[in-house]
Design a protein around this motif. Structure first.
Motif, PDB file in Angstrom:
ATOM      1  N   ARG A 195      17.971 -16.415  35.663  1.00  0.00           N
ATOM      2  CA  ARG A 195      16.761 -16.333  34.836  1.00  0.00           C
ATOM      3  C   ARG A 195      15.735 -17.381  35.279  1.00  0.00           C
ATOM      4  NH1 ARG A 195      17.300 -13.611  29.803  1.00  0.00           N
ATOM      5  NH2 ARG A 195      19.303 -12.560  29.644  1.00  0.00           N
ATOM      6  N   SER A 199      18.117 -10.859  40.852  1.00  0.00           N
ATOM      7  CA  SER A 199      19.520 -11.239  41.106  1.00  0.00           C
ATOM      8  C   SER A 199      20.235 -10.272  42.039  1.00  0.00           C
ATOM      9  CB  SER A 199      20.286 -11.404  39.791  1.00  0.00           C
ATOM     10  OG  SER A 199      20.274 -10.223  39.069  1.00  0.00           O
ATOM     11  N   ARG A 228      21.523 -14.871  45.660  1.00  0.00           N
ATOM     12  CA  ARG A 228      22.931 -15.023  45.272  1.00  0.00           C
ATOM     13  C   ARG A 228      23.610 -16.093  46.124  1.00  0.00           C
ATOM     14  NH1 ARG A 228      23.607 -11.543  41.471  1.00  0.00           N
ATOM     15  NH2 ARG A 228      25.628 -12.510  41.142  1.00  0.00           N
ATOM     16  N   ASP A 250      29.888 -12.269  38.419  1.00  0.00           N
ATOM     17  CA  ASP A 250      30.677 -12.260  39.668  1.00  0.00           C
ATOM     18  C   ASP A 250      31.514 -13.529  39.802  1.00  0.00           C
ATOM     19  OD1 ASP A 250      28.579 -14.022  39.843  1.00  0.00           O
ATOM     20  OD2 ASP A 250      28.157 -13.637  41.949  1.00  0.00           O
ATOM     21  N   ASP A 262      22.857  -4.089  37.501  1.00  0.00           N
ATOM     22  CA  ASP A 262      23.875  -5.102  37.802  1.00  0.00           C
ATOM     23  C   ASP A 262      25.165  -4.465  38.334  1.00  0.00           C
ATOM     24  OD1 ASP A 262      22.111  -7.011  36.876  1.00  0.00           O
ATOM     25  OD2 ASP A 262      23.094  -7.297  34.945  1.00  0.00           O
ATOM     26  N   ARG A 317      24.374  -2.637  42.189  1.00  0.00           N
ATOM     27  CA  ARG A 317      23.802  -3.342  43.345  1.00  0.00           C
ATOM     28  C   ARG A 317      24.863  -3.499  44.440  1.00  0.00           C
ATOM     29  NH1 ARG A 317      23.421  -8.714  39.768  1.00  0.00           N
ATOM     30  NH2 ARG A 317      25.557  -9.415  40.053  1.00  0.00           N
TER      31      ARG A 317
HETATM   32  O1  C5P Z   1      24.131 -13.332  31.407  1.00  0.00           O
HETATM   33  P1  C5P Z   1      22.651 -13.013  31.348  1.00  0.00           P
HETATM   34  O2  C5P Z   1      22.387 -11.754  30.575  1.00  0.00           O
HETATM   35  O3  C5P Z   1      21.814 -14.145  30.886  1.00  0.00           O
HETATM   36  O4  C5P Z   1      22.260 -12.740  32.868  1.00  0.00           O
HETATM   37  C1  C5P Z   1      20.953 -12.359  33.205  1.00  0.00           C
HETATM   38  C2  C5P Z   1      20.986 -11.560  34.488  1.00  0.00           C
HETATM   39  O5  C5P Z   1      21.346 -12.416  35.566  1.00  0.00           O
HETATM   40  C3  C5P Z   1      21.997 -10.412  34.532  1.00  0.00           C
HETATM   41  O6  C5P Z   1      21.485  -9.212  33.990  1.00  0.00           O
HETATM   42  C4  C5P Z   1      22.252 -10.294  36.040  1.00  0.00           C
HETATM   43  O7  C5P Z   1      21.253  -9.521  36.653  1.00  0.00           O
HETATM   44  C5  C5P Z   1      22.099 -11.727  36.526  1.00  0.00           C
HETATM   45  N1  C5P Z   1      23.359 -12.416  36.753  1.00  0.00           N
HETATM   46  C6  C5P Z   1      24.037 -12.166  37.947  1.00  0.00           C
HETATM   47  N2  C5P Z   1      25.163 -12.866  38.249  1.00  0.00           N
HETATM   48  C7  C5P Z   1      25.642 -13.793  37.405  1.00  0.00           C
HETATM   49  C8  C5P Z   1      24.991 -14.053  36.185  1.00  0.00           C
HETATM   50  C9  C5P Z   1      23.850 -13.324  35.867  1.00  0.00           C
HETATM   51  O8  C5P Z   1      23.616 -11.309  38.714  1.00  0.00           O
HETATM   52  N3  C5P Z   1      26.733 -14.486  37.769  1.00  0.00           N
END
Ligand code: C5P
Length: 219
Positions: free
Chosen positions: A35, A102, A108, A130, A183, A186
């Motif tokens: 974020r 993301s 990443r 992940d 999510d 991808r």
């Molecule tokens: O957990 P949260 O809803 O705050 O995560 C926001 C966005 O960050 C997710 O929708 C995802 O796209 C990304 N995210 C991710 N990998 C993570 C944590 C979050 O891709 N380890």
């Protein structure tokens, strides 16, 4: 090391903070980092569809992560180039664009390095998408929290209303559906339960029950 993965609004942070508290561990919400990078991209007028530009932005940025005080709205604070992104992590534009940012492999790569460094000393609960699959594949305990989309949307609605805001159930449901779709589909590190993860469906469980289950599994 405890890895907690799961879709949006599955309770990862609330549960993770409580599990960490019970065990005297640190807790990090990696969603806050994605974020914060999204906030930075929007602030710098970088097109979030331009993967090379977004990756370059992250590579040049200095990202600092720390735990907040107990009871804070966000469990994880993120500073980007010295600016505090934390108050902006739930902004509607961030919410709308975070899944696009993301999915960029360069983003990443950079954030996973930071996450591994945070976890290196152990005594950590880390939540994300992940963590069990990519960030901490050797975690001692891997949890995949799940709940139906309707239950998650209703929990999110109540959270916003309880905090004094206004929320529309149908638009929250649509947003969860859209983010889960991006999510999970991808190419890099899609949301999926890690091999060996314990899957906990929280539809009919409260936070305390989930925490109890995880503490039992972890100890
Ligand atoms: O957990 P949260 O809803 O705050 O995560 C926001 C966005 O960050 C997710 O929708 C995802 O796209 C990304 N995210 C991710 N990998 C993570 C944590 C979050 O891709 N380890």
């Amino acid at each position: 090391m405890i890895a907690i993965d799961g879709p949006a609004a599955s309770g990862k942070s609330a549960v993770g903070v409580a599990v960490a508290g019970r065990l005297g561990f640190r807790f990090f919400d990696t969603g806050a980092m994605y974020r914060a990078v999204t906030w930075l991209a929007l602030r710098r007028n970088v097109d979030v569809h331009d993967e090379a530009a977004v990756a370059a932005l992250v590579e040049a940025a200095t990202i600092t992560v720390r735990e907040t005080d107990p009871g804070s709205a966000e469990a994880t604070a993120v500073l980007v180039d010295g600016d505090d992104a934390t108050p902006h992590l739930r902004d509607p534009e961030v919410e709308a664009n975070v899944s696009l940012v993301s999915r960029v492999p360069g983003v990443r790569r950079a954030l996973v390095l930071i996450q591994r460094a945070l976890a290196a000393e152990g005594g950590v609960v880390m939540a994300g998408r992940d963590i069990g699959t990519v960030v901490l594949p050797d975690a001692d305990c891997k949890i995949y929290l799940d709940a139906s989309r309707e239950v998650r949307a209703e929990r999110r609605r109540r959270q916003i209303v309880d905090a004094g805001g206004e929320a529309d159930y149908n638009s929250l449901l649509a947003d969860l559906e859209r983010r889960d779709g991006i999510d999970s589909s991808r190419k890099t590190s899609p949301l999926t339960a890690a091999p060996g993860a314990v899957i906990i469906n929280t539809d009919s469980l409260n936070i305390d029950e989930v925490v109890e289950r995880i503490v039992e599994l972890a100890t």
